[in-house]
Enzyme design. Sequence first.
Site, PDB file in Angstrom:
ATOM      1  N   TYR A  46      54.386  75.093  10.248  1.00 12.63           N
ATOM      2  CA  TYR A  46      53.510  75.609   9.191  1.00 12.63           C
ATOM      3  C   TYR A  46      52.408  74.613   8.871  1.00 12.63           C
ATOM      4  O   TYR A  46      51.255  74.994   8.658  1.00 12.63           O
ATOM      5  CB  TYR A  46      54.317  75.905   7.914  1.00 12.63           C
ATOM      6  CG  TYR A  46      53.469  76.601   6.863  1.00 12.63           C
ATOM      7  CD1 TYR A  46      53.408  77.991   6.818  1.00 12.63           C
ATOM      8  CD2 TYR A  46      52.691  75.861   5.967  1.00 12.63           C
ATOM      9  CE1 TYR A  46      52.600  78.627   5.892  1.00 12.63           C
ATOM     10  CE2 TYR A  46      51.879  76.488   5.041  1.00 12.63           C
ATOM     11  CZ  TYR A  46      51.841  77.881   5.002  1.00 12.63           C
ATOM     12  OH  TYR A  46      51.032  78.507   4.097  1.00 12.63           O
ATOM     13  N   PHE A  75      22.504  88.750   9.814  1.00 12.77           N
ATOM     14  CA  PHE A  75      23.607  89.309  10.574  1.00 12.77           C
ATOM     15  C   PHE A  75      24.500  90.054   9.585  1.00 12.77           C
ATOM     16  O   PHE A  75      24.672  89.614   8.446  1.00 12.77           O
ATOM     17  CB  PHE A  75      24.407  88.260  11.361  1.00 12.77           C
ATOM     18  CG  PHE A  75      25.480  88.926  12.165  1.00 12.77           C
ATOM     19  CD1 PHE A  75      25.139  89.704  13.265  1.00 12.77           C
ATOM     20  CD2 PHE A  75      26.806  88.871  11.787  1.00 12.77           C
ATOM     21  CE1 PHE A  75      26.109  90.400  13.973  1.00 12.77           C
ATOM     22  CE2 PHE A  75      27.780  89.563  12.485  1.00 12.77           C
ATOM     23  CZ  PHE A  75      27.429  90.331  13.585  1.00 12.77           C
ATOM     24  N   THR A  76      25.067  91.175  10.009  1.00 14.10           N
ATOM     25  CA  THR A  76      25.766  92.090   9.115  1.00 14.10           C
ATOM     26  C   THR A  76      26.801  91.404   8.220  1.00 14.10           C
ATOM     27  O   THR A  76      26.692  91.443   6.993  1.00 14.10           O
ATOM     28  CB  THR A  76      26.457  93.187   9.949  1.00 14.10           C
ATOM     29  OG1 THR A  76      27.259  92.548  10.946  1.00 14.10           O
ATOM     30  CG2 THR A  76      25.437  94.103  10.615  1.00 14.10           C
ATOM     31  N   ASP A  93      25.011  79.167  12.087  1.00 12.53           N
ATOM     32  CA  ASP A  93      25.946  80.123  12.674  1.00 12.53           C
ATOM     33  C   ASP A  93      26.018  79.761  14.152  1.00 12.53           C
ATOM     34  O   ASP A  93      25.121  80.087  14.925  1.00 12.53           O
ATOM     35  CB  ASP A  93      25.442  81.557  12.463  1.00 12.53           C
ATOM     36  CG  ASP A  93      26.423  82.584  13.010  1.00 12.53           C
ATOM     37  OD1 ASP A  93      27.230  82.216  13.887  1.00 12.53           O
ATOM     38  OD2 ASP A  93      26.370  83.747  12.582  1.00 12.53           O
ATOM     39  N   ARG A 133      22.667  99.053  16.777  1.00  7.31           N
ATOM     40  CA  ARG A 133      22.136  97.953  15.981  1.00  7.31           C
ATOM     41  C   ARG A 133      20.766  98.395  15.462  1.00  7.31           C
ATOM     42  O   ARG A 133      19.729  98.015  15.999  1.00  7.31           O
ATOM     43  CB  ARG A 133      22.011  96.673  16.829  1.00  7.31           C
ATOM     44  CG  ARG A 133      23.318  95.909  16.989  1.00  7.31           C
ATOM     45  CD  ARG A 133      23.812  95.406  15.674  1.00  7.31           C
ATOM     46  NE  ARG A 133      25.047  94.644  15.689  1.00  7.31           N
ATOM     47  CZ  ARG A 133      26.019  94.821  14.808  1.00  7.31           C
ATOM     48  NH1 ARG A 133      25.975  95.793  13.926  1.00  7.31           N
ATOM     49  NH2 ARG A 133      27.075  94.050  14.798  1.00  7.31           N
ATOM     50  N   PHE A 168      28.527 100.678   9.637  1.00  8.52           N
ATOM     51  CA  PHE A 168      28.481 101.001  11.069  1.00  8.52           C
ATOM     52  C   PHE A 168      29.869 101.012  11.698  1.00  8.52           C
ATOM     53  O   PHE A 168      30.095 101.695  12.688  1.00  8.52           O
ATOM     54  CB  PHE A 168      27.575 100.014  11.819  1.00  8.52           C
ATOM     55  CG  PHE A 168      27.992  98.578  11.673  1.00  8.52           C
ATOM     56  CD1 PHE A 168      27.599  97.845  10.572  1.00  8.52           C
ATOM     57  CD2 PHE A 168      28.791  97.971  12.630  1.00  8.52           C
ATOM     58  CE1 PHE A 168      28.001  96.518  10.418  1.00  8.52           C
ATOM     59  CE2 PHE A 168      29.195  96.644  12.485  1.00  8.52           C
ATOM     60  CZ  PHE A 168      28.795  95.925  11.368  1.00  8.52           C
TER      61      PHE A 168
HETATM   62  C1  LIG Z   1      26.166  86.004  14.990  1.00 11.94           C
HETATM   63  C2  LIG Z   1      27.505  86.345  14.423  1.00 11.94           C
HETATM   64  N1  LIG Z   1      27.924  85.723  13.316  1.00 11.94           N
HETATM   65  C3  LIG Z   1      29.113  86.024  12.767  1.00 11.94           C
HETATM   66  C4  LIG Z   1      29.940  86.974  13.305  1.00 11.94           C
HETATM   67  C5  LIG Z   1      31.241  87.323  12.596  1.00 11.94           C
HETATM   68  O1  LIG Z   1      32.320  86.890  13.326  1.00 11.94           O
HETATM   69  P1  LIG Z   1      33.732  87.671  13.403  1.00 11.94           P
HETATM   70  O2  LIG Z   1      33.492  88.987  14.046  1.00 11.94           O
HETATM   71  O3  LIG Z   1      34.583  86.742  14.234  1.00 11.94           O
HETATM   72  O4  LIG Z   1      34.253  87.798  12.027  1.00 11.94           O
HETATM   73  C6  LIG Z   1      29.552  87.628  14.458  1.00 11.94           C
HETATM   74  C7  LIG Z   1      30.413  88.683  15.042  1.00 11.94           C
HETATM   75  O5  LIG Z   1      30.015  89.614  15.663  1.00 11.94           O
HETATM   76  C8  LIG Z   1      28.286  87.314  15.034  1.00 11.94           C
HETATM   77  O6  LIG Z   1      27.855  87.935  16.135  1.00 11.94           O
END
Ligand SMILES: Cc1ncc(COP(=O)(O)O)c(C=O)c1O
Length: 471
Positions: free
Chosen positions: A85, A137-138, A228, A395, A462
Amino acid sequence: MSTLIPQTMGQQMGRRSWAEPWKIKMVEPIRMMDRRGREQALADAGYNTFLLRSQDVYIDLLTDSGTSAMSDRQWAGMMLGDEAYAGSQNFYHLEETIQQYYGYRYVVPTHQGRGAEHLISQAVIKPGMVIPGNMYFTTTRLHQELAGGRFVDVIIDEAHDPTSQHPFKGNIDLNKLQAVIDEVGAAQIPYVSLAGTVNMAGGQPVSMANVRDLRALCDKHNLRIYLDATRMVENCFFIQEREAGYADKPIATILREFCGYTDGAWMSAKKDSLVNIGGWLAINQADVFDVVRNLVVVYEGLHTYGGLAGRDMEALAIGIAESVQDEHVRSRIGQVRYLGELLTDWCVPIVQPVGGHAIFLDAKRFYPHLAQDLLPAQTLAAELYLDSGVRGMERGIVSAGRDPQTGSHRYPALELTRLTIPRRVYTQAHMDVVAESVKAVYEARDQVRGLTMVYEPEYLRFFQARFAPIY
Ligand SMILES: Cc1ncc(COP(=O)(O)O)c(C=O)c1O
């Protein structure tokens, strides 16, 4: 008898052929359902490719996330999982590996990228703050908004133009960033959100010169830069290929230099790092680390596993070392490019230049007769599946969601259907099948009428929205 002399694909393209730096020792059967079966499966899935069952998919280009084939070394590493753990050996291996290749001081594992996005957003964003970044990014933007922040796009204009050949379409426009700083004040900006490569722009890279200049500007205003790093290895390939002074430097060296201009990073290890699950947050500042190390216990698990099994951390540590090997990155991006070259030669509209992880079909030019409200990119993903069982994803307007302030749809400049290539999974023959299917769908484009959304979930719509065809 034909007098034509057969040519390999490399010869037809006027170059020597190349091959992947691995051979296959385990296979997974796939099958193509007949057209009737695909029509039924797509209707059952509400015309959303995210809702298809994978057994009904022939070639799965939904995402490169968690879909890589692991190496024999990684699978061997899984057997060395220390499932304690607390204080698992695999955590320390992972920590050392991230420190070695990415160069950050403190590391917290998370179950995947959005776990890390959640932690950093909760740790440093206060309500009313503004986060400038190189295109949204989403999941990243949603976590910034859920923490009370507002994302502002400061990417260069060329990123929004699918035909622009700019070599670094992921770059930040420093004048746009300066304007945000002037407007809201540096104290209202918790960090600059920098992604390499930029997924929503088509997998487009950021140059070393740009991050260097960004560092200088941020130093002037005492601002932090968080990266990122999800596809940062792929970003480094483009720097090596396109930026003066980097042709002879290994990807691993370029990665350390780039990350050195930033203060920390979050990572979806399911992409570059060749594992099926995993993520991390790494940071140089002890004060921020203290906060996230405490938060991870609430949301993910103890700070030495963060929601991952020991075996997953071991596979990830090994995957990171494999991911920065130059010949691996060259063949990975080479395969994406191969598909892109075929489609470009056949005059199919795609985002140019071809990026790192996917081909992005330009649905606005593919279906010029469909208004954005008729969801051209969602429609194109559905049509491609109907034609051949190839699964891509939207997208465009659906992914962009609604503005939290006004509640209206956001209308992004880019309306794209993404064909994402998993790493070390498919062959050139699969790419040929995909290309021919895209061509067939393009040739039948005039008959297509679009889709309408009939179910819309509140967050990241989406993934789970449902659609119906317009007749
Ligand atoms: C550029 C980017 N940042 C963050 C993420 C989020 O990561 P996860 O899907 O592992 O939660 C993604 C996932 O598609 C991504 O493409």
